[in-house]
Design a protein around this motif. Structure first.
Motif, mmCIF file in Angstrom:
data_model
loop_
_atom_site.group_PDB
_atom_site.id
_atom_site.type_symbol
_atom_site.label_atom_id
_atom_site.label_comp_id
_atom_site.label_asym_id
_atom_site.label_seq_id
_atom_site.Cartn_x
_atom_site.Cartn_y
_atom_site.Cartn_z
ATOM 1 N N LEU A 141 0.835 -1.203 0.000
ATOM 2 C CA LEU A 141 0.000 0.000 0.000
ATOM 3 C C LEU A 141 0.870 1.254 0.000
ATOM 4 C CD1 LEU A 141 -2.757 -1.077 2.561
ATOM 5 C CD2 LEU A 141 -3.096 -0.644 0.118
ATOM 6 N N LEU A 142 1.929 1.245 0.776
ATOM 7 C CA LEU A 142 2.791 2.420 0.872
ATOM 8 C C LEU A 142 3.587 2.664 -0.405
ATOM 9 C CD1 LEU A 142 4.138 1.844 4.492
ATOM 10 C CD2 LEU A 142 2.535 3.626 3.783
ATOM 11 N N LEU A 143 4.061 1.581 -1.038
ATOM 12 C CA LEU A 143 4.928 1.714 -2.206
ATOM 13 C C LEU A 143 4.168 1.797 -3.528
ATOM 14 C CD1 LEU A 143 7.701 -0.831 -1.158
ATOM 15 C CD2 LEU A 143 7.945 1.656 -1.299
ATOM 16 N N LEU A 144 3.042 1.102 -3.609
ATOM 17 C CA LEU A 144 2.296 1.049 -4.870
ATOM 18 C C LEU A 144 1.045 1.921 -4.858
ATOM 19 C CD1 LEU A 144 2.458 -2.832 -5.516
ATOM 20 C CD2 LEU A 144 4.103 -1.064 -6.183
ATOM 21 N N GLY A 145 0.482 2.144 -3.675
ATOM 22 C CA GLY A 145 -0.747 2.925 -3.561
ATOM 23 C C GLY A 145 -1.976 2.047 -3.590
ATOM 24 N N SER A 146 -3.007 2.444 -2.880
ATOM 25 C CA SER A 146 -4.211 1.624 -2.741
ATOM 26 C C SER A 146 -4.973 1.457 -4.052
ATOM 27 C CB SER A 146 -5.139 2.228 -1.686
ATOM 28 O OG SER A 146 -5.483 3.567 -2.022
ATOM 29 N N ARG A 147 -4.730 2.333 -5.015
ATOM 30 C CA ARG A 147 -5.450 2.268 -6.294
ATOM 31 C C ARG A 147 -4.667 1.515 -7.374
ATOM 32 N NH1 ARG A 147 -7.700 8.220 -7.569
ATOM 33 N NH2 ARG A 147 -8.837 6.998 -9.129
ATOM 34 N N TYR A 148 -3.552 0.945 -6.994
ATOM 35 C CA TYR A 148 -2.731 0.191 -7.947
ATOM 36 C C TYR A 148 -3.544 -0.948 -8.565
ATOM 37 C CZ TYR A 148 0.996 -2.858 -9.707
ATOM 38 O OH TYR A 148 1.796 -3.649 -10.506
ATOM 39 N N GLN A 149 -3.316 -1.184 -9.873
ATOM 40 C CA GLN A 149 -3.962 -2.283 -10.590
ATOM 41 C C GLN A 149 -2.929 -3.031 -11.423
ATOM 42 O OE1 GLN A 149 -7.004 0.552 -12.312
ATOM 43 N NE2 GLN A 149 -8.347 -1.226 -12.036
ATOM 44 N N TYR A 150 -3.070 -4.347 -11.452
ATOM 45 C CA TYR A 150 -2.252 -5.149 -12.368
ATOM 46 C C TYR A 150 -2.741 -4.909 -13.798
ATOM 47 C CZ TYR A 150 -0.331 -7.866 -8.472
ATOM 48 O OH TYR A 150 0.326 -8.265 -7.340
ATOM 49 N N ARG A 151 -1.812 -4.950 -14.746
ATOM 50 C CA ARG A 151 -2.135 -4.729 -16.155
ATOM 51 C C ARG A 151 -1.589 -5.892 -16.988
ATOM 52 N NH1 ARG A 151 -3.006 0.716 -17.578
ATOM 53 N NH2 ARG A 151 -1.951 0.335 -19.576
ATOM 54 N N THR A 152 -2.475 -6.693 -17.536
ATOM 55 C CA THR A 152 -2.096 -7.768 -18.455
ATOM 56 C C THR A 152 -2.345 -7.253 -19.868
ATOM 57 O OG1 THR A 152 -2.746 -9.437 -16.828
ATOM 58 C CG2 THR A 152 -2.466 -10.173 -19.107
ATOM 59 N N GLU A 153 -1.265 -7.132 -20.653
ATOM 60 C CA GLU A 153 -1.344 -6.453 -21.949
ATOM 61 C C GLU A 153 -1.365 -7.448 -23.113
ATOM 62 O OE1 GLU A 153 0.770 -2.214 -21.254
ATOM 63 O OE2 GLU A 153 2.151 -3.929 -21.268
ATOM 64 N N ILE A 157 1.427 -10.300 -22.285
ATOM 65 C CA ILE A 157 2.537 -10.002 -21.377
ATOM 66 C C ILE A 157 2.035 -10.077 -19.947
ATOM 67 C CG2 ILE A 157 4.269 -8.308 -20.692
ATOM 68 C CD1 ILE A 157 4.234 -7.209 -23.485
ATOM 69 N N GLY A 158 2.604 -11.000 -19.169
ATOM 70 C CA GLY A 158 2.174 -11.208 -17.792
ATOM 71 C C GLY A 158 2.700 -10.151 -16.843
ATOM 72 N N SER A 159 1.848 -9.748 -15.902
ATOM 73 C CA SER A 159 2.214 -8.734 -14.917
ATOM 74 C C SER A 159 2.163 -9.266 -13.491
ATOM 75 C CB SER A 159 1.266 -7.536 -15.026
ATOM 76 O OG SER A 159 -0.062 -7.934 -14.685
ATOM 77 N N GLY A 160 1.925 -10.582 -13.346
ATOM 78 C CA GLY A 160 1.828 -11.158 -12.013
ATOM 79 C C GLY A 160 0.440 -11.092 -11.411
ATOM 80 N N ASP A 161 -0.562 -10.714 -12.181
ATOM 81 C CA ASP A 161 -1.931 -10.574 -11.678
ATOM 82 C C ASP A 161 -2.418 -11.902 -11.084
ATOM 83 O OD1 ASP A 161 -4.620 -10.158 -11.210
ATOM 84 O OD2 ASP A 161 -5.060 -9.353 -13.190
ATOM 85 N N PRO A 162 -2.693 -11.938 -9.765
ATOM 86 C CA PRO A 162 -3.114 -13.188 -9.138
ATOM 87 C C PRO A 162 -4.618 -13.400 -9.125
ATOM 88 C CG PRO A 162 -2.719 -11.561 -7.447
ATOM 89 C CD PRO A 162 -2.486 -10.868 -8.777
ATOM 90 N N THR A 163 -5.372 -12.519 -9.788
ATOM 91 C CA THR A 163 -6.834 -12.574 -9.698
ATOM 92 C C THR A 163 -7.489 -13.175 -10.942
ATOM 93 O OG1 THR A 163 -7.179 -10.357 -10.636
ATOM 94 C CG2 THR A 163 -6.750 -10.507 -8.270
ATOM 95 N N ILE A 164 -6.700 -13.647 -11.908
ATOM 96 C CA ILE A 164 -7.242 -14.157 -13.168
ATOM 97 C C ILE A 164 -7.901 -15.526 -12.947
ATOM 98 C CG2 ILE A 164 -6.661 -14.934 -15.502
ATOM 99 C CD1 ILE A 164 -4.371 -12.868 -15.448
ATOM 100 N N MET A 165 -9.133 -15.650 -13.426
ATOM 101 C CA MET A 165 -9.893 -16.896 -13.290
ATOM 102 C C MET A 165 -10.418 -17.321 -14.663
ATOM 103 S SD MET A 165 -9.631 -17.254 -10.000
ATOM 104 C CE MET A 165 -10.826 -18.502 -9.501
ATOM 105 N N ILE A 166 -10.531 -18.627 -14.858
ATOM 106 C CA ILE A 166 -10.979 -19.145 -16.156
ATOM 107 C C ILE A 166 -12.371 -18.637 -16.495
ATOM 108 C CG2 ILE A 166 -11.700 -21.225 -17.399
ATOM 109 C CD1 ILE A 166 -9.377 -22.700 -16.164
#
Length: 491
Positions: A93-105, A124-133
């Motif tokens: 939260l401190l480094l990225l901010g509460s509004r940060y979003q992962y971006r899969t391009e 291009i993967g961004s590490g987004d852990p919320t992706i579901m089939i």
């Protein structure tokens, strides 16, 4: 005799828990309320003979005055288990901010004509852990169709080079290999990087039926030794991993039971994502003439200047992800988030880079990074070591930070939700204490915020290591302390 003694101990613990709101955790208005009396009572609580061979570490501080309410081994190092998630989430939260979003391009390297992409589709993967089939893949298919793509004369290519892929974290036990809560991490995540195996009863004494949540189950071989049992029996399913790729399911499922699911972590997160998306598109009627390949296999020196941006998928904001981490103690989200910190700060998503960024920020919190060992983002590692005072320093720092609201709302509420849903009910700590619990073998922790009867805000960290009694007794003591603090008044 040994069995009888254990049974009696468990019954005594359960009896104590059931009476929490009635006797020792009761909202007692007759308690003497000066600070010296409080400290004496807490001494008595932590001297419980059941923990005579264990180690308690405690730090309790007023956030109003900075005064130390109580301390017990506050500067000794303890294994924190999931309390390490407080450092991962707060620093994100401190480094990225509460509004940060992962971006899969998504990119293409060809033209679109008559519903056909004449070229490759790059992700291009961004590490987004919320992706579901079910949800995310369907949304991506709609986006492809919206761009006029219904067929692909080319390959599906993923780029996972921005993140290090790890099967296990440093200091994780070997037995975690078969557990869903110890997942592979990297640039791509799908369905929490776990494969669901659904087990359904058939006829009594016959093998149960198994199915999977995806057609692509890597190179696993699943051996089914689950038998359908009588209706009065209990579900008993055990996962045995033989080597790296053989899963042996053993146990029984009652004939009248609803389908029962178990989960196994994937071996190769990027390949699991790639093949699953490729198979999904084929199943949805998208014709693909090429293959599913990783960029390293296709062309390590590929120049993305030759590609055309197609669309970008954004995750939910970080506040929602952090809430999942702290309320539900989600290990995958925590590990991915630590790597994301490393990627955003140093350009490469690795656990070591994430830890480096966190340690640099700790110095401003009054925490000596040389007296603190952080080996992962979730707390599964047995290498993690911190002090109760360091946890309280973190809580105090966040209390005064611009991200406190997001951090505070992410914490579990006693008696209401998350891992604290069934704790402190019927006491003044219920719906008052907000924090994080932790549990590993012989380790139990609790840390967070609580208000006294006067409304004075307190930060606390209670950690016990090396106990041999059932963990419910450690919970009982922690809950008793929280209730005593909730009843405390200076008047």
């Amino acid at each position: 005799m040994k069995f009888l003694a254990i049974l009696i101990l468990l019954l005594n613990i359960l009896s104590a828990q059931n009476n929490i709101g009635i006797d020792s955790l009761q909202n007692n208005t007759g308690i003497k309320n000066n600070l010296s009396e409080l400290r004496t009572e807490l001494d008595d609580i932590f001297n419980d003979p059941n923990f005579s061979n264990a180690f308690w570490g405690v730090s309790i501080q007023s956030l109003k005055t900075g005064e130390t309410f109580y301390k017990l081994n506050p500067d000794k190092l303890f294994k924190p288990a999931s309390l390490i998630k407080l450092f991962t989430s707060s620093n994100a939260l401190l480094l990225l901010g509460s509004r940060y979003q992962y971006r899969t391009e998504f990119f293409i390297d060809g033209n679109i004509s008559n519903g056909i992409l004449n070229g490759n589709l790059f992700i291009i993967g961004s590490g987004d852990p919320t992706i579901m089939i079910e949800d995310t893949f369907e949304h991506w298919l709609d986006s492809l169709n919206h761009k006029g793509i219904f067929s692909i004369k080319g390959n599906i290519i993923i780029d996972d080079r921005n993140f290090r892929q790890d099967k296990y974290g440093a200091g994780w036990l070997a037995e975690y290999m078969e557990d869903w809560f110890a997942p592979t991490t990297g640039a791509f995540c799908l369905n929490k990087n776990a494969i669901e195996i659904k087990i359904e009863p058939t006829k009594i004494h016959q093998s149960a039926q198994i199915s999977f949540n995806t057609e692509f189950i890597e190179n696993y071989e699943v051996i089914n030794h689950v038998i359908t049992s009588t209706k009065n029996s209990a579900v008993e399913v055990k996962i045995n991993r033989i080597g790296n790729n053989i899963i042996d399911l053993i146990g029984k499922i009652p004939v009248t039971t609803e389908p029962y699911s178990v989960y196994i972590p994937v071996n190769n997160a990027s390949q699991y994502f790639l093949n699953s998306f490729y198979e999904f598109l084929l199943d949805e009627g998208v014709e693909i003439t090429g293959n599913a390949v990783k960029l390293d296999e296709y062309d390590k020196n590929y120049d993305f200047n030759n590609t055309i941006p197609l669309f970008t998928h954004k995750s939910e904001q970080l506040t929602k992800i952090v809430s999942e981490i702290n309320k539900k103690s989600d290990n995958l989200l925590a590990e991915q988030l630590l790597k994301t910190i490393g990627f955003e700060i140093y350009g490469y998503g690795s656990t070591s880079n994430g830890i480096k960024a966190v340690k640099e920020l700790k110095q401003g919190m009054g925490i000596n990074p040389n007296n603190f060992i952080m080996a992962d983002g979730s707390g599964l590692s047995s290498y993690n070591l911190l002090t109760p005072k360091q946890v309280v320093n973190l809580l105090a720092y966040m209390y005064r930070s611009s991200e406190f609201d997001s951090f505070y709302k992410s914490l579990a509420i006693a008696g209401y939700d998350g891992t604290l849903l069934d704790r402190m009910k019927g006491t003044k700590a219920e719906n008052n204490f907000r924090g994080k619990s932790s549990f590993l073998e012989n380790t139990r922790g609790l840390a967070g915020y609580i208000k006294s009867a006067d409304g004075e805000p307190l930060a606390l960290a209670l950690i016990v290591n090396n106990f041999l009694v059932p963990s419910q007794l450690a919970n009982y003591i922690q809950d008793k302390v929280c209730n005593r603090l909730a009843n405390f008044t200076r008047n």
